[in-house]
Scaffold this active site. Structure first.
Site, PDB file in Angstrom:
ATOM      1  N   THR A 181      38.085  66.409  51.361  1.00 39.97           N
ATOM      2  CA  THR A 181      37.366  67.642  51.046  1.00 39.97           C
ATOM      3  C   THR A 181      35.916  67.538  51.523  1.00 39.97           C
ATOM      4  O   THR A 181      35.043  68.255  51.048  1.00 39.97           O
ATOM      5  CB  THR A 181      37.389  67.932  49.530  1.00 39.97           C
ATOM      6  OG1 THR A 181      36.886  66.782  48.825  1.00 39.97           O
ATOM      7  CG2 THR A 181      38.795  68.245  49.045  1.00 39.97           C
ATOM      8  N   GLU A 200      38.045  73.004  62.993  1.00 38.62           N
ATOM      9  CA  GLU A 200      38.301  74.164  62.141  1.00 38.62           C
ATOM     10  C   GLU A 200      37.528  75.412  62.541  1.00 38.62           C
ATOM     11  O   GLU A 200      37.857  76.520  62.130  1.00 38.62           O
ATOM     12  CB  GLU A 200      37.978  73.830  60.679  1.00 38.62           C
ATOM     13  CG  GLU A 200      36.513  73.621  60.385  1.00 38.62           C
ATOM     14  CD  GLU A 200      36.266  73.246  58.930  1.00 38.62           C
ATOM     15  OE1 GLU A 200      35.407  73.878  58.312  1.00 38.62           O
ATOM     16  OE2 GLU A 200      36.944  72.327  58.422  1.00 38.62           O
ATOM     17  N   ALA A 230      37.091  74.282  48.916  1.00 41.38           N
ATOM     18  CA  ALA A 230      36.843  73.459  47.727  1.00 41.38           C
ATOM     19  C   ALA A 230      35.596  73.906  46.976  1.00 41.38           C
ATOM     20  O   ALA A 230      35.531  73.840  45.753  1.00 41.38           O
ATOM     21  CB  ALA A 230      36.730  71.988  48.116  1.00 41.38           C
ATOM     22  N   PHE A 231      34.602  74.374  47.704  1.00 38.66           N
ATOM     23  CA  PHE A 231      33.326  74.787  47.092  1.00 38.66           C
ATOM     24  C   PHE A 231      33.419  76.157  46.425  1.00 38.66           C
ATOM     25  O   PHE A 231      32.526  76.531  45.664  1.00 38.66           O
ATOM     26  CB  PHE A 231      32.244  74.876  48.180  1.00 38.66           C
ATOM     27  CG  PHE A 231      32.347  76.120  49.019  1.00 38.66           C
ATOM     28  CD1 PHE A 231      31.571  77.234  48.741  1.00 38.66           C
ATOM     29  CD2 PHE A 231      33.266  76.206  50.060  1.00 38.66           C
ATOM     30  CE1 PHE A 231      31.684  78.406  49.509  1.00 38.66           C
ATOM     31  CE2 PHE A 231      33.384  77.355  50.833  1.00 38.66           C
ATOM     32  CZ  PHE A 231      32.592  78.451  50.555  1.00 38.66           C
ATOM     33  N   ASP A 279      41.186  69.880  53.068  1.00 40.32           N
ATOM     34  CA  ASP A 279      40.461  71.144  52.918  1.00 40.32           C
ATOM     35  C   ASP A 279      39.591  71.406  54.138  1.00 40.32           C
ATOM     36  O   ASP A 279      39.002  72.473  54.258  1.00 40.32           O
ATOM     37  CB  ASP A 279      39.591  71.110  51.658  1.00 40.32           C
ATOM     38  CG  ASP A 279      38.954  72.459  51.352  1.00 40.32           C
ATOM     39  OD1 ASP A 279      39.687  73.466  51.308  1.00 40.32           O
ATOM     40  OD2 ASP A 279      37.723  72.515  51.177  1.00 40.32           O
ATOM     41  N   LYS A 282      26.884  62.897  44.397  1.00 42.55           N
ATOM     42  CA  LYS A 282      27.150  63.738  43.228  1.00 42.55           C
ATOM     43  C   LYS A 282      28.630  64.104  43.117  1.00 42.55           C
ATOM     44  O   LYS A 282      29.224  64.056  42.037  1.00 42.55           O
ATOM     45  CB  LYS A 282      26.282  64.996  43.283  1.00 42.55           C
ATOM     46  CG  LYS A 282      24.794  64.752  43.071  1.00 42.55           C
ATOM     47  CD  LYS A 282      24.016  66.048  43.075  1.00 42.55           C
ATOM     48  CE  LYS A 282      22.553  65.838  42.686  1.00 42.55           C
ATOM     49  NZ  LYS A 282      21.829  65.040  43.682  1.00 42.55           N
TER      50      LYS A 282
END
Length: 335
Positions: free
Chosen positions: A235, A266, A300-301, A261, A156
């Site tokens: 991302t 992380e 990003a979300f 991103d 998607k």
């Protein structure tokens, strides 16, 4: 009696969104700022289900503890599930659900933002002009129009991103382990091999899940096949890129730009404020030292629409479980 949900890694924006959406569901939400892992799984005791995010570490030891507490549902409020031992959960009969689609537009648009900022040096211009320096030296970019972009992953998010790139007049190449040929034909894009994508793309952007097949997809061998000065955007998930190899590519100038991103290690930094601390991750510190690299905070979300969609889908997943309905967004063990 309301079902009790232990919500881990809860930030103020999570609490506000979930409390608002919960007016429809009436669960008892207990928020914990900690990531769910073996050190704080005790916080889940007494809950009927747990809700977690990307930095949780739900291995077999944690799943055993959850099972011993009577918890049989892990609700991920994200699309990725590589941080959960799905096989261990299946053995205990613990169900795992996720949010596969919250806002592909949010992530695709952030991808484009990273590309444009890197190309036109917006991040550097912002800092320079604040100091009264309006020189253009070092700021020359290139027209995106007519350039070739390689999109790895056409789910998607990848499909929405392709639409944005085509709108800029870019030549789009795609790769996917499971190609959607009907969509490609209708959209006018071309599926190619990874080697062809690496060799022909001016920009490469990653929109695939993290699996055994895609871990360290971008590493020394693949970077060697790319164009000189290639731009790499990620991302997706941090471990799609071998960061030390990326740094070597930046130093040799084989990689001209990187927009990240996400980062493979992380968990120790992202979503937290470490501005008053000394950065002990030498690899991340090195990345941040490059003026042709932009690192953002796995954001990003992070749009209003996405946060609302995440909360609604997560609550729907949980309600379906307790009502004994089919779990549309269940992560099924394939081992």
């Amino acid at each position: 009696m309301a079902y009790k949900i232990a919500v881990f890694d809860a930030k103020p924006y999570d609490i506000a969104t979930f409390n608002k959406v919960n007016e429809k569901y009436n669960f008892e939400l207990v928020f914990h700022k900690e990531h769910l892992d073996k050190n704080n799984v005790l916080l889940a005791s007494g809950a009927d289900a747990v809700c977690i995010f990307v930095n949780a570490k739900v291995d077999s030891e944690v799943i055993d503890k959850l099972y011993s507490y009577g918890i049989k549902l892990i609700a991920l409020r994200c699309a990725g599930f590589n941080n959960v031992d799905i096989a261990a959960a299946a053995k205990k009969g613990v169900r795992v659900v996720r949010v596969p689609n919250y806002s592909p537009h949010a992530i695709a648009e952030h991808t484009l933002a990273l590309m444009l900022c890197l190309n036109r040096k917006v991040h550097r211009a912002f800092l320079r002009t604040r100091d009264g320096n309006f020189s253009l030296i070092g700021f020359e970019g290139f027209d995106m129009y007519g350039k070739t972009i390689g999109v790895i992953g056409t789910g998607k998010i990848g499909k929405v991103a392709v639409g944005l790139f085509k709108g800029l007049g870019m030549n789009v190449l795609t790769y996917d382990l499971y190609p959607d040929t009907k969509w490609a034909e209708a959209t006018g894009v071309k599926y190619v091999s990874l080697n062809e994508l690496y060799g022909q793309s001016d920009i490469i952007t990653l929109h695939c899940p993290l699996t055994k097949e895609t871990e360290y997809l971008i590493r020394e061998e693949s970077i060697a096949k790319m164009k000189e000065g290639v731009m790499i955007i990620n991302t997706g998930r941090g471990k799609l890129i071998h960061t030390k190899h990326l740094i070597e590519g930046l130093l040799s100038r084989k990689v001209g730009y990187a927009g990240l991103d996400v980062y493979e290690e992380e968990g120790a930094y992202f979503y937290e404020d470490h501005s008053d601390a000394v950065m002990t991750d030498d690899v991340l510190a090195r990345l941040l030292s490059f003026n042709n690299v932009i690192v953002t905070s796995h954001q990003a979300f992070f749009t209003q629409e996405a946060m609302s969609n995440i909360a609604h889908t997560t609550m729907d997943n949980i309600q379906s479980f307790f009502e004994g309905k089919e779990l549309e967004n269940e992560v099924v063990n394939k081992q």
